[in-house]
Write a protein that holds these residues in place. Structure first.
Motif, PDB file in Angstrom:
ATOM      1  N   ALA A  69       0.814  -1.209   0.000  1.00  0.00           N
ATOM      2  CA  ALA A  69       0.000   0.000   0.000  1.00  0.00           C
ATOM      3  C   ALA A  69       0.849   1.261   0.000  1.00  0.00           C
ATOM      4  N   SER A  70       0.288   2.294  -0.590  1.00  0.00           N
ATOM      5  CA  SER A  70       0.813   3.653  -0.492  1.00  0.00           C
ATOM      6  C   SER A  70      -0.413   4.559  -0.479  1.00  0.00           C
ATOM      7  N   ASN A  71      -0.242   5.802  -0.112  1.00  0.00           N
ATOM      8  CA  ASN A  71      -1.389   6.714  -0.098  1.00  0.00           C
ATOM      9  C   ASN A  71      -1.981   6.869  -1.490  1.00  0.00           C
ATOM     10  N   PHE A  72      -1.133   6.878  -2.495  1.00  0.00           N
ATOM     11  CA  PHE A  72      -1.584   6.982  -3.876  1.00  0.00           C
ATOM     12  C   PHE A  72      -2.440   5.774  -4.252  1.00  0.00           C
ATOM     13  N   CYS A  73      -2.011   4.572  -3.866  1.00  0.00           N
ATOM     14  CA  CYS A  73      -2.761   3.353  -4.173  1.00  0.00           C
ATOM     15  C   CYS A  73      -4.090   3.317  -3.416  1.00  0.00           C
ATOM     16  N   ILE A  74      -4.115   3.843  -2.201  1.00  0.00           N
ATOM     17  CA  ILE A  74      -5.359   3.908  -1.435  1.00  0.00           C
ATOM     18  C   ILE A  74      -6.343   4.846  -2.127  1.00  0.00           C
ATOM     19  N   ASP A  75      -5.847   5.982  -2.642  1.00  0.00           N
ATOM     20  CA  ASP A  75      -6.713   6.907  -3.380  1.00  0.00           C
ATOM     21  C   ASP A  75      -7.269   6.261  -4.646  1.00  0.00           C
ATOM     22  N   ILE A  76      -6.448   5.505  -5.352  1.00  0.00           N
ATOM     23  CA  ILE A  76      -6.919   4.801  -6.549  1.00  0.00           C
ATOM     24  C   ILE A  76      -7.981   3.771  -6.164  1.00  0.00           C
ATOM     25  N   SER A  77      -7.793   3.082  -5.031  1.00  0.00           N
ATOM     26  CA  SER A  77      -8.772   2.090  -4.563  1.00  0.00           C
ATOM     27  C   SER A  77     -10.106   2.747  -4.257  1.00  0.00           C
ATOM     28  N   LYS A  78     -10.078   3.939  -3.651  1.00  0.00           N
ATOM     29  CA  LYS A  78     -11.324   4.665  -3.352  1.00  0.00           C
ATOM     30  C   LYS A  78     -12.077   4.993  -4.640  1.00  0.00           C
ATOM     31  N   ILE A  79     -11.336   5.404  -5.670  1.00  0.00           N
ATOM     32  CA  ILE A  79     -11.971   5.719  -6.954  1.00  0.00           C
ATOM     33  C   ILE A  79     -12.554   4.462  -7.590  1.00  0.00           C
ATOM     34  N   LEU A  80     -11.803   3.357  -7.556  1.00  0.00           N
ATOM     35  CA  LEU A  80     -12.298   2.105  -8.136  1.00  0.00           C
ATOM     36  C   LEU A  80     -13.568   1.636  -7.438  1.00  0.00           C
ATOM     37  N   LYS A  81     -13.632   1.812  -6.115  1.00  0.00           N
ATOM     38  CA  LYS A  81     -14.840   1.415  -5.379  1.00  0.00           C
ATOM     39  C   LYS A  81     -15.989   2.361  -5.700  1.00  0.00           C
ATOM     40  N   LYS A  82     -15.720   3.653  -5.786  1.00  0.00           N
ATOM     41  CA  LYS A  82     -16.754   4.649  -6.073  1.00  0.00           C
ATOM     42  C   LYS A  82     -17.426   4.392  -7.420  1.00  0.00           C
ATOM     43  N   TYR A  83     -16.630   3.995  -8.418  1.00  0.00           N
ATOM     44  CA  TYR A  83     -17.166   3.766  -9.763  1.00  0.00           C
ATOM     45  C   TYR A  83     -17.542   2.305 -10.020  1.00  0.00           C
ATOM     46  N   GLY A  84     -17.502   1.459  -8.989  1.00  0.00           N
ATOM     47  CA  GLY A  84     -18.001   0.097  -9.102  1.00  0.00           C
ATOM     48  C   GLY A  84     -17.087  -0.883  -9.802  1.00  0.00           C
ATOM     49  N   PHE A  85     -15.785  -0.649  -9.791  1.00  0.00           N
ATOM     50  CA  PHE A  85     -14.849  -1.595 -10.403  1.00  0.00           C
ATOM     51  C   PHE A  85     -14.382  -2.659  -9.416  1.00  0.00           C
ATOM     52  N   ILE A  86     -14.475  -2.364  -8.115  1.00  0.00           N
ATOM     53  CA  ILE A  86     -14.196  -3.350  -7.068  1.00  0.00           C
ATOM     54  C   ILE A  86     -15.334  -3.283  -6.064  1.00  0.00           C
ATOM     55  N   SER A  87     -15.555  -4.373  -5.323  1.00  0.00           N
ATOM     56  CA  SER A  87     -16.651  -4.344  -4.353  1.00  0.00           C
ATOM     57  C   SER A  87     -16.204  -3.717  -3.040  1.00  0.00           C
TER      58      SER A  87
END
Length: 170
Positions: A69-87
């Motif tokens: 993990a990095s802060n950048f990767c956590i931000d990308i994860s938040k976006i992926l969850k927001k747009y429904g790419f990950i649960s």
């Protein structure tokens, strides 16, 4: 004159041949030369590694993956969850910070079919808000790193922000 030049060439070849045939020990002042090659992970960019692990996880049919993990990767994860790419995703607190991503498979089809990387460590791509690209399809997501943080291309257009184009996910 030709005879002298020929002798000099002969002398250079014989000296270099003798030098190559001698086995020189590795000096003790360079311990890194004694380490075996391999078993070392060289990361150029944690964000690129993160996105490639997601793509490979979906292609392998995994239900979830764990990545550094990095802060950048956590931000990308938040976006992926927001747009429904990950649960869902979770960040573990330990000696090594790790992100666990849970993937979505609607109708037994992977939600992410491909990830196209734009910026790379040797070639960064920046665009103004007026010239941000649209995705391959209406469902695709383009991730932009702006001065206000990591966001989708749609959010950046609304806010009038440009930045570094990281990747397109579709």
């Amino acid at each position: 004159m030709l005879f002298v030049a020929g002798l000099v060439d002969l002398f250079v070849y014989s000296v270099s041949a003798d030098f190559v045939s001698v086995n020189l020990p590795i000096p003790a002042c360079y311990p890194e030369l004694k380490k075996p090659a391999g078993n070392q992970i060289m990361l150029q960019s944690t964000s690129i590694d993160f996105l490639i692990r997601i793509k490979n996880g979906y292609r392998a049919g995994k239900k979830q993956i764990t990545t550094p993990a990095s802060n950048f990767c956590i931000d990308i994860s938040k976006i992926l969850k927001k747009y429904g790419f990950i649960s869902d995703f979770s960040v573990s607190d330990g000696s090594k910070k790790e992100i666990t991503l849970t993937f979505l498979y609607p109708d037994n089809q992977p939600r992410i079919s491909d990830i196209k990387l734009f910026s790379k460590p040797g070639r960064r791509i920046y665009e103004k808000s007026s010239s941000l690209p649209w995705g391959k399809s209406p469902e695709s997501l383009i991730i932009i790193s702006t001065s206000s943080g990591v966001m989708s291309q749609k959010e950046a257009k609304v806010k009038g922000l440009g930045g570094e184009i990281i990747a397109e996910i579709y």
